[in-house]
Structure formats: structure tokens, C-alpha cells
Design a protein around this motif. Sequence first.
Motif, short mmCIF file in Angstrom:
data_model
loop_
_atom_site.label_atom_id
_atom_site.label_comp_id
_atom_site.label_asym_id
_atom_site.label_seq_id
_atom_site.Cartn_x
_atom_site.Cartn_y
_atom_site.Cartn_z
N ASN A 590 0.86 -1.19 0.00
CA ASN A 590 0.00 0.00 0.00
C ASN A 590 0.89 1.23 0.00
O ASN A 590 1.53 1.55 1.01
CB ASN A 590 -0.92 -0.01 1.22
N GLU A 591 0.93 1.93 -1.13
CA GLU A 591 1.86 3.05 -1.28
C GLU A 591 1.52 4.23 -0.38
O GLU A 591 2.38 5.06 -0.11
CB GLU A 591 1.90 3.51 -2.75
N GLN A 592 0.26 4.34 0.05
CA GLN A 592 -0.13 5.46 0.90
C GLN A 592 0.05 5.16 2.39
O GLN A 592 -0.26 6.00 3.22
CB GLN A 592 -1.60 5.82 0.63
N VAL A 701 6.77 7.36 3.63
CA VAL A 701 5.70 7.15 2.66
C VAL A 701 6.18 7.78 1.35
O VAL A 701 6.36 9.00 1.27
CB VAL A 701 4.37 7.79 3.12
N PRO A 703 4.87 8.48 -1.72
CA PRO A 703 4.15 9.58 -2.39
C PRO A 703 4.15 10.87 -1.58
O PRO A 703 3.87 11.94 -2.14
CB PRO A 703 2.72 9.03 -2.52
N ARG A 704 4.42 10.78 -0.28
CA ARG A 704 4.42 12.00 0.54
C ARG A 704 5.80 12.66 0.54
O ARG A 704 5.92 13.85 0.28
CB ARG A 704 3.99 11.68 1.97
N ARG A 760 -6.24 3.19 2.26
CA ARG A 760 -5.70 4.54 2.40
C ARG A 760 -6.13 5.38 1.21
O ARG A 760 -6.19 4.90 0.07
CB ARG A 760 -4.17 4.50 2.48
N ASN A 762 -5.87 7.87 -1.75
CA ASN A 762 -4.82 8.19 -2.72
C ASN A 762 -4.68 9.70 -2.79
O ASN A 762 -5.51 10.39 -3.41
CB ASN A 762 -5.17 7.60 -4.09
N THR A 763 -3.64 10.23 -2.18
CA THR A 763 -3.44 11.69 -2.15
C THR A 763 -3.01 12.24 -3.50
O THR A 763 -2.99 13.46 -3.68
CB THR A 763 -2.39 12.05 -1.08
#
Length: 933
Positions: A590-592, A701, A703-704, A760, A762-763
Motif C-alpha cells: 500500500n503506497e499510501q 511514505v 508519495p508524501r 488509504r 490516494n493523495t
Amino acid sequence: MRDLEPTLFGYIWRHSRRDQLAICAVVLASLPFYFASLDLPKRIVNDAISGKAFKNGHDTVDFLDLIIHWPGWLGGDEDVLFSGFQVDRTGLLFGLSGLFLTLVLINGAFKFWINLSKGVLGERMLRRLRFELFSLMLRFTPETTREVKSSETATIIRDEVEPIGAFIGDALVVPCFLGTQAATALIFILMQNLWLGLVAGSIVMVQIIVIPRLRREIIRLSRRRQIASRSFAGRVGEVLDGLEAVTVNDTGRWERAEIGGRLFSLYDLRLRIYRRKFLVKYLNNLLAQITPFLFYAIGGLFALRGQLDIGQLVAVLAAYRDLPPPLKELIDWDQQRLDVEVKYETVAAHFAPHRLRPSEPEGEGLVRPLGGPLELDGVSLKDPLGGPALELGGVSLAMPVQAAILAPAGGLGHVVARLVAGLQVPQGGTVRVGGVDVATLPQARRARAIAYAGPEPVLFPGTIRDNLAYGLRRRPVIRDDAASPERARRRRAEARRTGNPIEDAGDPWIDYAALGVADAAALDARMLDLLNRLGMGDDLYRFGLGAYSLVRHDSDPGRRVVAARRKLQQHFAAAGMGDLLIPFDPRRYNEQATIAENLLFGVPTVPALTGRDLAAEPRFRAALDKLFLLDDLARMGVAIARNLVEIFRDVPPGHPLFRRFSLIAPDELPVFEQRLSALDADETPPAADNEAFLALALAYVEPRQRLGLLDGPYQARLVAARYAIREALRREDGEEDVEPYDPERINRHSSVLDALLFGRINTARMHGEAEIQRQVRLVVKEFDLERGIRLRGLEFNVGNRGRLLTPRQQAIVDLARAILRRPEILVVDGTIPHLDGGADALMAAVTSGGPRISLLAVAATDAEAAPFPVRLRFDKTGAVTVDAERKPEPPAPENAAPENLEPENLEPETPAPKTPAPKNATPEVLEPAARTA
């Protein structure tokens, strides 16, 4: 409750005389054994060692014989109670030595019991004193509350009374115990030799008279230091309360200088105390050592001349060995007495009677209603600038009433509201309700009848529910002592003995029947309804989404949550929005989610597996090491630290970028920079820094932070490690410290929102979070989950003084707490602007709280006051006018008396006569009447 005794020994005698006298009686009972222990060394030397007991060539003597020798005026006979044992010199030596050891044990047992008893007595009295001071604090007048610093009062109750409580146990017992011991030793010395006794007595008199006089300056300096310490604590409390102002104005350097000056003054006072204290100690020790010199010289001379035998000299020296310690402790006791008396006087001055409201008895009669009308008669207010007093116009309002107070000049409306609530006393005149002066009402009766919601809400640490129910905890239901556990019975017995309340905070305190509700669930429903009316329903919903779910998947709410979860997933898939949410999948990364969340694939149930503590957990580290991930993740942490230090080195600490993107706090940046300086590129960090860098990697994380450190193969390695880590964290009893994610179950340690989403957000999708929240709200309503979520919102912790809530939320909770109490009069000041519906919402909420609640609300503008049928307008001079809307008269019942159909005259000059109501009748709803100043 009585006021505090003005003198320390008056307080001690009133509350502990029985225990003090009981301990003193045991002290007196111990003296014969102590005297015998002083006499035995002489017998051991003279009778056993020197052989004086074996006269006329006898080889044996009687030992432990008990013979009563009657005086001559009673006949002079002897009665033998026990003839004893025949022993030789060796037997006598060991017999007397054994008897001496027995007396030592007996005297030790007496000392143990006496010291333990006075210690327990001191702790009980300290508990009583602290509770009495806390109770007196609750009786502070409004003026005292504004004058006294809360930190000073807390310091007094917590710290300053500690030595007072310790002394109370010693107050009578120590002089009795030590004084009788010293007197016994001195009398014994006099019995052996008059001159040695006089020498010892002279030194004792010098110590008793001179040393206390030298300590008077120490007492004076100690009092100054106590006052300075209390002021210092108050100043620290002021700076802490105003820390935001210090930060905004950048006055930290000045504040440090000011505190440094106070600390120097405290240091200087303590240094002067030390100098005099140790000088007195030196003189006391000098006097104590002179006496043995005189004993050796004078006693030795008497022994050489045959005027004193060796046994007597040894006994005198042994007795004097026991004389200085009690004398020293007596002098210390006197020093402590003077010091504690000063402390007690300063404490008593802080809680002086003029600062307290009168003591009030408790009883059921205090809860009877006040009735009406509400009257302000000749009220005058003191000008804080020293000008002439402000005279308020007279007002008389029949109750119940809904009235707005309009006073645009300064804070006059605020003052009027506090006068009605009894939180401020007028300089002249009276505020009456039902003909009773509000200022003289007992506190319990006033609190039941009048509620106040002001511009500065006071919330206590705890949940929203705790704060709403705070005003309902008035009288507990006491459990039966016989059915209580042993610990509870012992606690209540100690409470009765120390004047503390026998009630416990865990007892049931809310009378649901008096509130008109069946149980706690019905009260929760009333709380929800009230907060919804006041515009806080959406806030409770948001709080509830972030709270733990706490529902089982096999319960009805749990099944509905799982069904709502499936409905959300199906909706997102059908609408082509499947990428808005990344679900938890045991086969996918889970990438988020953080690396730690992906490795654990569940929610920890123990604190050791949460946050940065996870990096130090031995089982977790061992599992990573076996999977060859420990050093790799630590090196990733090094790379994360290098990037973050480079990015945020010049970013100011308060910048929002820190909160959104940085894994390192601003104050930790220099520490990590120092750690990185000792490492080469791609070097594995040493053991001392391994946990810190591993913790950074576990919180990463991709992507963050977007540092490009986590690619597909790395993610696959982490997913493959899940099973091994789960097995490593399984306890010996088979239980797991991590509750795993399961699409058919609810994780009780995750939030309600996580239970609904099971994934989670997806931002990376623009406005994705807002769309998900909208769809969640729809499905929550569809499956009838909203009320349960809002109930969970009542468990939101408000933090210290409610600081985790916004000012609007604080005001609403404070207002709802006041309405829940169902008072006769509700005074609202400064809350209307916080309500979405304004005064209309306020009046609707008040009406829901009880049919006969009178409402007085301070309004800043005519628009705020427009919905109120009655408006009191105060001008700058204090004159008041009353605007009252005429309401249509309800249809008269059949066979009503003609006079009941007559409307009451509203003109203040010619008020209509009022028919007295029968006794105990409910007051009629009357139109307000007023007279213009």
C-alpha cells in the motif's frame, strides 16, 4: 465546613489530640525499660566483671529473683515472688548481658511503634490539611479568585504544607518521647554522682537556652525565602500562561533575566541560612563534646579518690552517650516548630476568612426552586479607575422569561450577567431572585438554580461527555460498605478518620431519574440532541470518524459497517473511481501507508509496537535481521535523513512544511546532522544510531516525501516479510500484538474511518479526499451509522483546558453543559456569535432543556437581540429601558374567572396588582415588568 484554625497547635489539638495522647501514653510506658537499660551496664561491670555480687566467698548468686521490699511504715518485710536462679560469675555475666540485649530489643520495639504511629498520624493529618485547604479554596469569593494566582494556591496545597504535615506527627510525641528520655538519662546520672549530674545539666541548659536564640534569624530568613519561593512559582505560572505573548513579542531574553534575578535572591537567602545554620550546628556539637571531656576528667578524679566506682563511671558515660542525641533532636524539633508555625501562619493568611464565602450546610432543602421575579434593586458598581460608582436602573422581570441584555458601553453587559449569576458582588444594592439576594444564597442552591456560560469557557481534561456531565455530578449514590471490597471499606474508614469525603469518584454520581432520563444511554441521546441543536453535530461526526471503532464484526453495528465498506468499494468501482482508494491487500504494497504499516499489515495493540518505539522492539528487529532488512532499512533511514537535513536546514521551525513533509522535528535536525557527519555514503549506521535511522525509514511514505527510495522490488521484499514478522510478534500464549487487516472483519484498534474505507486515500488524486468524505457520509446515512459515530465523538478528549477544541467548540460545550443542568435561570454571555443559528438556535436549545428555563443572554447588537421577546437596554450611565413584545393571549379556559382575562399592565408607573400565589404553587408565566432609571 469550619474555617482554618489560626494557630498550628490549635489545629493539632482539635484534630489529633486523642492519637497524640495515646502515643504519649506508650512513651511513658517505655520509660521503665529505658531506665533499666541504663542501669544494667553498671551491674555488668560491678557485679559480674568485678565480682562484687559474690561476697563472703560465695560462688553463686541469685539471678532474676523478684523480691518486694516493703517500707518501714508498712512493716519493712520482704515478699519473695520468685527466688530466681543460682548462677556463677560466668552465668551472671551472660545472664545480665542477655537481659541487656532483651531490653535493647524491647526499647527498639517501643521506638519502632512510636515512630510508625507518629508517621502514620502525620500522613493522616497532612491528608486532612490538604483536603481542608482544597475545600477552602472552593469557597474563595469572586474577588479572591481574581486576586490570587492559581499557581501559588496549588504550590501551597502541594508543597508548603508537606513539612507541616510531617511536623504534626511530631508535635507532641517528640518532646514527650525525647524529653522523657533525656530527663531519665539525666536523673540516672544524678543518682550515680551529684557533681557529674550538675555538669551534664549545666551543659544541657546552655544548649536548650542559647541555641534556639541563635536560630531566630534562621527562622526570619526562612520565612522570607518561603514567600519569595511562592512568588517565584506564581511568576513562572504567569509566564507559562502567557507563553504565546512572550513568543510573539520576543521577550524571552528579558523574562530569563527577570527569572535569573529571582533565582539569585533565592540563592542569596539560602546561602545566608546555611551560614547561620552551620554556625549553630558547630556550637551545638562543641558543647556536646565538652561534656565527655569533663566526665573523663572529673569522673576519673572521683574514681581515683574512691568516690566513684568504675561501674558507675561506665554507666554515667553510657547514659550520657544517650543524652546528646535526644537533646539535639529536641533542639531540632524546636527549630522545626518555629519554622512550621511560620509556614502555617502564612498558609492560614492565604485562606483567611475574609477571602472565603460563608460555610454552607448540605441538605435536600437546598434544592427547592427560587421562583421569581428577578430584580435588580439599587445596584451600584465600583469604578475600577476610582471614579464615582455607576448606578444601574431598577429592573423587575417575571419568570420564566427570555431576555437579551444590550449594553454597548464597555463591558457593562458582561458585568450584569455576572451579577445575576452571583459571580460578582455589587458595591451597593441587591440582585434578587424570588425575593432572595443572590449574593447571600448558599452556593449549592445558587448553582442548582442559576447556570452561567461565559466568554471564557472552563473545560477540564477528559472527554466531551465528561465535560457535559460535569455539572450533573452533585450527589453520589453511596454503595453499601458491607458489599464493598476490602480496599474500598478501608479507604472509607481512613476517609472518616481524616475528615475526607467517603464518596469515591468511581461511585455513581448522576441521578438519572431527577434528570428525567432512564439511564446513561438516554442521557447520551439528550447530549447528542442538544449539541446538534447548537450546531456541533458535524464536529461530533468528524471526531467520531477519527475515534477507535470498538465494535465487533459479528454485532449488528459491525455487520452494518462491513456492509457499508462493501458498498463503498462497489460504488467506487462502478463509478470509475477505484483509484481514489488503495485498499489493504495482503499481496500488495500500500503506497499510501508507511513502511511500518506495510510490514505489520495490521494495527498494534501494545504501545511497544507504535511510533518510534517499534524500531527498538527486540522481536521486530530480530525478524528484520533474519530477513536481511535491518541494515537495508537503516541505510534507507540515513538517505532519508541526508535529504531532509538538506531540504529543511534553512526552513524556520514553525513552517507548515515541517508538519506536512518532514519526518524529523526542527529541534532534532542538529542531532541528525551530527550523526550524519560521522557516516560515509551508503555506510551502515553504528548500533548507537541504528534505531534512530530505522525509525525514519519505518515512517517513510513514498508519495508524501517523494525521495525515490522505494521501488517495486523493494516493495515486494517488504510484502514478502509480512508473514515472518507476524509470526515473530506472536506471543507464547498464541495471542498476537498486532491485529491484522481482514476485509470481513473490523479492526477494533483502527479508527471508524479506517474501518469503513479499509484502505488509504490516494493523495495523488486532486480533490480525492473530499470526494471520499462525501461518499462516506452518504453511506453512513444509508446504513444508519451516523448516530453511533456521533456517540463515539462524545469520547473525543478535549485536552488541557479544552485546548484541543476550537474556541467555538469550547463555547458550545460550555453552553450545553449549562443547559443540561436544567437550571431555573440560564445566563449566557458571549456565546451567541459562536452559534450558527444565533439567538434562535440558543432559544430552541434552551427550550429543549426544560420547559421553564429563564434565559438572560448578553447581546452585542440589536440583530442578536431581535429574537428575544424582552430586551434590557443599558446606556453608559447605567439607566435601563425595557422593550417587551406583546404576545397574543392564549384562549381562556371555560368557566375562568373574569379577572384572569384581564391583561397585566406593562406600564411601570401603574403596575397591576398581583394576586398572591398559593404556597408551593408553580409561578405563572408573566410578562416582564421594569422601571426606567
